[in-house]
Write a protein that holds these residues in place. Structure first.
Motif, PDB file in Angstrom:
ATOM      1  N   SER A 119      96.970 155.540 105.984  1.00 54.44           N
ATOM      2  CA  SER A 119      97.301 154.690 107.141  1.00 54.44           C
ATOM      3  C   SER A 119      97.713 153.301 106.695  1.00 54.44           C
ATOM      4  CB  SER A 119      96.066 154.568 108.058  1.00 54.44           C
ATOM      5  OG  SER A 119      95.566 155.848 108.403  1.00 54.44           O
ATOM      6  N   ALA A 120      98.243 153.217 105.493  1.00 57.08           N
ATOM      7  CA  ALA A 120      98.539 151.891 104.941  1.00 57.08           C
ATOM      8  C   ALA A 120      99.998 151.489 105.096  1.00 57.08           C
ATOM      9  CB  ALA A 120      98.132 151.844 103.470  1.00 57.08           C
TER      10      ALA A 120
ATOM     11  N   GLY B 169     104.887 150.791 109.053  1.00 60.88           N
ATOM     12  CA  GLY B 169     105.364 151.201 110.376  1.00 60.88           C
ATOM     13  C   GLY B 169     106.562 150.405 110.840  1.00 60.88           C
ATOM     14  N   THR B 170     107.497 150.159 109.932  1.00 60.29           N
ATOM     15  CA  THR B 170     108.627 149.265 110.259  1.00 60.29           C
ATOM     16  C   THR B 170     109.503 149.813 111.382  1.00 60.29           C
ATOM     17  OG1 THR B 170     109.909 150.281 108.490  1.00 60.29           O
ATOM     18  CG2 THR B 170     108.793 148.223 107.962  1.00 60.29           C
TER      19      THR B 170
ATOM     20  N   ALA C 199      99.126 156.554  98.146  1.00 61.94           N
ATOM     21  CA  ALA C 199      98.064 156.403  99.158  1.00 61.94           C
ATOM     22  C   ALA C 199      97.033 157.524  98.990  1.00 61.94           C
ATOM     23  CB  ALA C 199      98.663 156.428 100.564  1.00 61.94           C
TER      24      ALA C 199
HETATM   25  P1  UTP Z   1     105.907 156.742 106.767  1.00 60.87           P
HETATM   26  O1  UTP Z   1     106.985 156.327 105.852  1.00 60.87           O
HETATM   27  O2  UTP Z   1     106.220 157.691 107.838  1.00 60.87           O
HETATM   28  O3  UTP Z   1     105.228 155.519 107.471  1.00 60.87           O
HETATM   29  O4  UTP Z   1     104.692 157.250 105.903  1.00 60.87           O
HETATM   30  P2  UTP Z   1     105.461 153.979 107.360  1.00 60.87           P
HETATM   31  O5  UTP Z   1     105.932 153.576 106.002  1.00 60.87           O
HETATM   32  O6  UTP Z   1     104.225 153.358 107.882  1.00 60.87           O
HETATM   33  O7  UTP Z   1     106.588 153.794 108.479  1.00 60.87           O
HETATM   34  P3  UTP Z   1     108.050 153.185 108.437  1.00 60.87           P
HETATM   35  O8  UTP Z   1     108.886 154.192 107.708  1.00 60.87           O
HETATM   36  O9  UTP Z   1     107.990 151.827 107.767  1.00 60.87           O
HETATM   37  O10 UTP Z   1     108.383 153.074 109.900  1.00 60.87           O
HETATM   38  C1  UTP Z   1     103.956 158.396 106.250  1.00 60.87           C
HETATM   39  C2  UTP Z   1     102.480 158.102 106.274  1.00 60.87           C
HETATM   40  O11 UTP Z   1     102.027 157.671 105.006  1.00 60.87           O
HETATM   41  C3  UTP Z   1     101.350 156.427 105.099  1.00 60.87           C
HETATM   42  C4  UTP Z   1     101.828 155.805 106.401  1.00 60.87           C
HETATM   43  O12 UTP Z   1     100.818 154.942 106.912  1.00 60.87           O
HETATM   44  C5  UTP Z   1     102.069 157.022 107.273  1.00 60.87           C
HETATM   45  O13 UTP Z   1     100.877 157.469 107.875  1.00 60.87           O
HETATM   46  N1  UTP Z   1     101.685 155.642 103.908  1.00 60.87           N
HETATM   47  C6  UTP Z   1     102.971 155.561 103.489  1.00 60.87           C
HETATM   48  C7  UTP Z   1     100.687 154.987 103.228  1.00 60.87           C
HETATM   49  O14 UTP Z   1      99.491 155.046 103.609  1.00 60.87           O
HETATM   50  N2  UTP Z   1     101.009 154.272 102.118  1.00 60.87           N
HETATM   51  C8  UTP Z   1     102.280 154.174 101.666  1.00 60.87           C
HETATM   52  O15 UTP Z   1     102.504 153.514 100.621  1.00 60.87           O
HETATM   53  C9  UTP Z   1     103.287 154.842 102.380  1.00 60.87           C
END
Ligand code: UTP
Length: 271
Positions: free
Chosen positions: A11-12, A15-16, A113
């Motif tokens: 969850s890190a 979420g751009t 992650a």
């Molecule tokens: P996403 O690429 O879909 O989520 O990663 P994001 O990066 O939060 O969203 P955008 O692309 O910028 O809108 C899939 C999942 O992996 C987690 C994200 O929180 C999401 O649940 N994630 C992704 C991490 O925990 N760490 C990371 O370095 C990348």
């Protein structure tokens, strides 16, 4: 075979795609009908037999920690009101499960992650839920369906897949393999976010995994892949080459709540 009891929630991410709200509110806390997204994921994990939730966060995600904790001020305020039972479901979750948090220090990709969960998981198989992929299937959730497969095929990693439109291939990890029974595929190749012309099939990995602990050794040395991020798909490919990855084409509905149209669609579904 040990029962899987731990579920990791990466969850890190920033979420751009959901800015501006995700500037301050974690995407995992966005509302779908009556609950934040992450609660749906936690409920799915509990239904599948997990009772230890490992949440991978960053410095902007502390409200997730507060959400899965007591808030006695609020409890006192609602005690004598018509809303006095409104927190019962959430309190059941909080009281009967353990929540453990660790921070991903640098946002280097989903593979990294998941690697952050190594001290929490130890030498056991574990589940992973990306709560922005909201999956609904009454009576037998998607993770439960994957657990059933894991029981038959211990020592395998399991991914959830669904058919996608070919032009969306560049948004997902795409697999290929051979059917070993209805809706179950032994994966022999996988590519992260290929162009449509390079897609191996129309089967895309969605945010549910069961992983064996040998994935950590692979992730430890994993180089950056697509988008300059450490990709779980690349790590899984090493295990797929040994025949150790299965894909479940699950029963149920999935909403991509990482983008606004998916989030709106999920809300409409529950209305
Ligand atoms: P996403 O690429 O879909 O989520 O990663 P994001 O990066 O939060 O969203 P955008 O692309 O910028 O809108 C899939 C999942 O992996 C987690 C994200 O929180 C999401 O649940 N994630 C992704 C991490 O925990 N760490 C990371 O370095 C990348």
């Amino acid at each position: 075979m040990n029962k899987i009891t731990k579920c990791i929630f990466p969850s890190a991410g920033y979420g751009t795609r959901l800015l501006p709200i995700t500037k301050t509110i974690p995407k995992e806390m966005l509302l779908v009908h009556t609950k934040p997204l992450i609660q749906y994921g936690v409920e799915e994990a509990i239904e599948a037999g997990c009772d230890i939730m490992g949440i991978i966060t960053n410095k902007n995600k502390t409200v997730i920690e507060d959400y899965f904790d007591n808030n006695l001020d609020v409890e006192n305020v609602i005690q004598n009101s018509s809303n006095k039972n409104i927190l019962d479901d959430l309190n059941d979750i909080i009281n009967n499960n353990q929540f453990i948090y660790t921070r991903q220090l640098e946002i280097k990709g989903l593979g990294n992650a998941i690697y952050c969960a190594k001290p929490l998981v130890g030498n056991e198989a574990f589940a992973v839920i990306l709560s922005d992929d909201l999956c609904i299937n009454k009576n037998n959730g998607v993770l439960s369906q994957m657990m059933e497969v894991y029981e038959k095929y211990p020592n395998h990693c399991i991914v959830a897949v669904e058919k996608i439109a070919p032009e969306k291939s560049n948004q997902y990890g795409i697999i290929s393999g051979e059917n070993i029974q209805d809706n179950l595929i032994r994966v022999n190749d996988m590519v992260e976010k290929p162009e449509e012309k390079d897609a191996l099939s129309d089967l895309a990995i969605v945010g549910r995994y069961i992983l064996t602990p040998d994935i950590f050794d692979i992730l430890e040395n994993m180089k950056k892949g697509k988008g300059g991020e450490i990709q779980i798909t690349d790590a899984l490919l090493e295990l797929a080459k040994k025949g150790n990855v299965l894909a479940v084409n699950f029963d149920g509905k999935r909403f991509d709540c990482g983008k606004i149209d998916g989030l709106m669609e999920a809300n409409k579904y529950f209305m």
